[in-house]
Design a protein around this motif. Structure first.
Motif, short mmCIF file in Angstrom:
data_model
loop_
_atom_site.label_atom_id
_atom_site.label_comp_id
_atom_site.label_asym_id
_atom_site.label_seq_id
_atom_site.Cartn_x
_atom_site.Cartn_y
_atom_site.Cartn_z
N GLY A 119 -21.79 36.34 -5.37
CA GLY A 119 -20.74 36.58 -4.60
C GLY A 119 -20.82 37.63 -3.42
O GLY A 119 -19.63 37.78 -3.14
N ASP A 120 -21.96 38.19 -3.18
CA ASP A 120 -21.98 38.95 -1.93
C ASP A 120 -21.61 38.31 -0.94
O ASP A 120 -21.92 37.06 -0.53
CB ASP A 120 -23.36 39.57 -1.90
N PRO A 121 -21.19 38.95 0.22
CA PRO A 121 -21.15 38.32 1.47
C PRO A 121 -22.26 37.96 2.20
O PRO A 121 -23.40 38.59 1.97
CB PRO A 121 -20.17 39.37 2.29
N PHE A 122 -22.50 36.92 3.07
CA PHE A 122 -23.77 36.47 3.80
C PHE A 122 -24.20 37.72 4.56
O PHE A 122 -25.29 38.08 4.58
CB PHE A 122 -23.24 35.25 4.59
N SER A 123 -23.32 38.42 5.27
CA SER A 123 -23.52 39.42 6.22
C SER A 123 -22.48 40.42 6.22
O SER A 123 -21.29 40.28 5.86
CB SER A 123 -24.22 38.94 7.51
N ASP A 124 -22.58 41.38 7.22
CA ASP A 124 -21.46 42.19 7.44
C ASP A 124 -20.16 41.47 8.03
O ASP A 124 -19.10 42.00 8.24
CB ASP A 124 -21.88 43.27 8.37
N THR A 125 -20.50 40.49 9.02
CA THR A 125 -19.67 39.67 9.74
C THR A 125 -19.20 38.17 9.16
O THR A 125 -18.48 37.71 9.64
CB THR A 125 -20.09 39.50 11.24
N CYS A 126 -19.96 38.05 8.15
CA CYS A 126 -19.62 36.64 7.26
C CYS A 126 -19.48 36.54 5.92
O CYS A 126 -20.29 37.40 5.12
CB CYS A 126 -20.77 35.62 7.65
N GLY A 127 -18.62 36.33 5.47
CA GLY A 127 -18.07 36.38 3.79
C GLY A 127 -18.86 35.83 3.03
O GLY A 127 -19.79 34.96 3.33
N PRO A 128 -18.49 35.65 1.75
CA PRO A 128 -19.19 35.10 0.64
C PRO A 128 -19.13 33.60 0.96
O PRO A 128 -18.31 32.78 1.44
CB PRO A 128 -18.55 35.47 -0.75
N ILE A 129 -19.97 32.75 -0.14
CA ILE A 129 -20.42 31.34 0.30
C ILE A 129 -20.04 31.05 -1.29
O ILE A 129 -20.94 31.14 -2.29
CB ILE A 129 -21.69 30.86 0.29
N GLY A 130 -18.95 30.48 -1.78
CA GLY A 130 -18.73 29.77 -3.11
C GLY A 130 -19.16 28.37 -3.13
O GLY A 130 -19.69 27.72 -2.28
N PRO A 131 -18.85 27.74 -4.29
CA PRO A 131 -17.86 28.34 -5.72
C PRO A 131 -19.13 29.34 -6.24
O PRO A 131 -20.43 28.92 -6.04
CB PRO A 131 -17.88 27.28 -6.21
N ALA A 132 -18.55 30.04 -6.97
CA ALA A 132 -19.34 31.02 -8.13
C ALA A 132 -19.78 29.81 -9.20
O ALA A 132 -19.27 29.18 -9.56
CB ALA A 132 -18.32 32.02 -8.81
N PRO A 133 -21.18 30.10 -9.36
CA PRO A 133 -21.85 29.24 -10.50
C PRO A 133 -21.09 29.46 -11.82
O PRO A 133 -20.70 30.57 -12.15
CB PRO A 133 -23.33 29.64 -10.19
N THR A 134 -21.18 28.55 -12.70
CA THR A 134 -20.91 28.71 -14.24
C THR A 134 -21.73 29.92 -14.76
O THR A 134 -21.48 30.68 -15.52
CB THR A 134 -21.03 27.48 -15.03
N THR A 135 -23.12 29.74 -14.61
CA THR A 135 -24.35 30.41 -15.08
C THR A 135 -24.00 31.79 -14.39
O THR A 135 -24.41 31.93 -12.90
CB THR A 135 -25.57 29.91 -14.93
N GLU A 136 -24.07 33.13 -15.08
CA GLU A 136 -23.87 34.20 -14.45
C GLU A 136 -25.25 34.64 -13.67
O GLU A 136 -26.47 34.40 -14.33
CB GLU A 136 -23.48 35.38 -15.25
N GLY A 137 -25.28 34.96 -12.23
CA GLY A 137 -26.33 35.06 -11.57
C GLY A 137 -26.87 33.87 -10.81
O GLY A 137 -27.89 33.97 -10.19
N GLY A 138 -26.47 32.55 -11.16
CA GLY A 138 -26.82 31.51 -10.51
C GLY A 138 -27.64 30.60 -11.60
O GLY A 138 -27.86 31.13 -12.76
N PRO A 139 -28.16 29.43 -11.45
CA PRO A 139 -28.77 28.52 -12.30
C PRO A 139 -29.99 29.05 -12.91
O PRO A 139 -30.80 30.03 -12.08
CB PRO A 139 -28.90 27.16 -11.59
N GLU A 140 -30.39 28.58 -14.14
CA GLU A 140 -31.61 28.90 -14.55
C GLU A 140 -32.79 28.50 -13.87
O GLU A 140 -32.49 27.27 -13.13
CB GLU A 140 -31.81 28.33 -15.84
N LEU A 141 -33.89 29.09 -13.47
CA LEU A 141 -34.74 28.91 -12.48
C LEU A 141 -35.98 28.51 -13.13
O LEU A 141 -36.41 29.14 -14.12
CB LEU A 141 -35.36 30.01 -11.63
N LEU A 142 -36.76 27.38 -12.68
CA LEU A 142 -38.39 27.05 -13.14
C LEU A 142 -39.12 27.05 -11.93
O LEU A 142 -38.67 26.62 -10.65
CB LEU A 142 -38.39 25.85 -13.66
N PHE A 143 -40.40 27.86 -11.91
CA PHE A 143 -41.38 27.61 -10.84
C PHE A 143 -42.41 26.84 -11.12
O PHE A 143 -43.17 27.03 -12.26
CB PHE A 143 -41.55 29.05 -10.45
N GLY A 144 -42.97 25.65 -10.18
CA GLY A 144 -43.76 25.00 -10.29
C GLY A 144 -45.10 25.55 -9.24
O GLY A 144 -44.72 26.12 -8.44
N GLY A 145 -46.39 25.40 -9.84
CA GLY A 145 -47.24 25.89 -8.95
C GLY A 145 -48.60 25.87 -9.86
O GLY A 145 -48.67 26.00 -11.25
#
Length: 282
Positions: A129-155
């Motif tokens: 929910g942080d703003p993008f910058s000092d001159t640009c606000g947040p980008i929604g919507p807020a995800p259901t999962t706190e902190g964002g979706p679960e992440l998986l990394f391949g490699g």
């Protein structure tokens, strides 16, 4: 250990049936591959549609090639998908190793790893929910999962696997049981080395087809085409699992290695495979 299904990419029109049947059969997750310069469905659009046809099965990208995408729009798309799926979305991420994908997206393949790390920092901020910058606000919507979706990394390389601990995500291993164990250990070491509690979710992949010979032939042709760029297409086709015994044995091996989930990737498009696979593994 959970068992999921990797969806075939040759005929997007069949995927709603695949999703409904997989959920009814008891599979834990649906996975979808990502390419740009290829005849495959775009994964975020497709999984959003499948979210509307299902109720509880996980929906995960395996893996989304994040460096090909603009990060603020990606933050909005993935938060939206997490929201409309009720928190069932899992964002599997990778850098992509195909020159044509990066050419088409106008991105530099030589900086793809650095770009992914920069994207992850921004995604985390925007999902919180942080703003993008000092001159640009947040980008929604807020995800259901706190902190964002679960992440998986391949490699496969240490720097790629170390993202598991650095960013607090799980590990996606597209490797045979015979050599996946070392990768699993690298992921666990990254997790503990970065002070994470518990242990990472580890997801393994197996290429499978189960059915009559014409379906096996179709799947083999699809694997040969998909991996043609790599120089390992024949190997990938030859190691695809085609019998109940092979599939059950590989799953047991991953279970012994401590995998959290095994994804059975299906390259043949016939959805009756779902019931055959369920009879073996569920």
């Amino acid at each position: 250990m959970h068992i999921g299904l990797g969806l075939p990419i040759a005929d997007p029109g069949t995927l709603p049936e695949w999703a409904v049947r997989a959920e009814a059969a008891g599979f834990a997750s649906l996975g979808l591959l990502d390419r740009l310069v290829y005849d495959n469905p775009e994964p975020l659009v497709t999984l959003a549609m499948l979210a509307g046809r299902t109720e509880h099965i996980r929906l995960q990208t395996e893996v989304l090639l994040a460096p090909l995408r603009e990060p603020t729009l990606l933050a909005k798309q993935t938060a939206t998908l997490d929201r409309i799926s009720g928190g069932r979305f899992v964002l599997g991420l990778g850098v992509g190793g195909r020159d044509d994908d990066h050419e088409a997206s106008g991105t530099d393949i030589g900086t793809r790893g650095r770009r992914l790390d920069e994207q992850l920092g921004l995604l985390r901020r925007l999902w919180s929910g942080d703003p993008f910058s000092d001159t640009c606000g947040p980008i929604g919507p807020a995800p259901t999962t706190e902190g964002g979706p679960e992440l998986l990394f391949g490699g496969f390389r240490p720097a790629a696997i170390d993202r598991v601990g650095r960013w607090g995500g799980g590990f996606l291993a597209a490797a045979a049981p015979s050599w996946a164990g070392g990768l699993f250990e690298m992921a666990r070491e990254s997790w503990s080395g970065h002070g994470r509690s518990g242990s990472p979710r580890i997801v393994a992949q197996l290429n499978t087809v189960l059915g009559p010979q014409h379906l096996v032939d179709q799947a083999r042709a699809a694997v040969l085409d998909y991996y043609e760029f790599s120089g390992r297409a024949e190997y990938m086709a030859d190691t695809m699992l085609t019998t109940p015994r092979e599939i059950a044995s590989a799953i047991r091996q991953f279970d012994d290695l401590g995998a959290s989930e095994v994804m059975l990737y299906c390259y043949g498009t016939d959805p009756t495979q779902i019931d055959r696979l369920a009879d073996i593994v569920l």
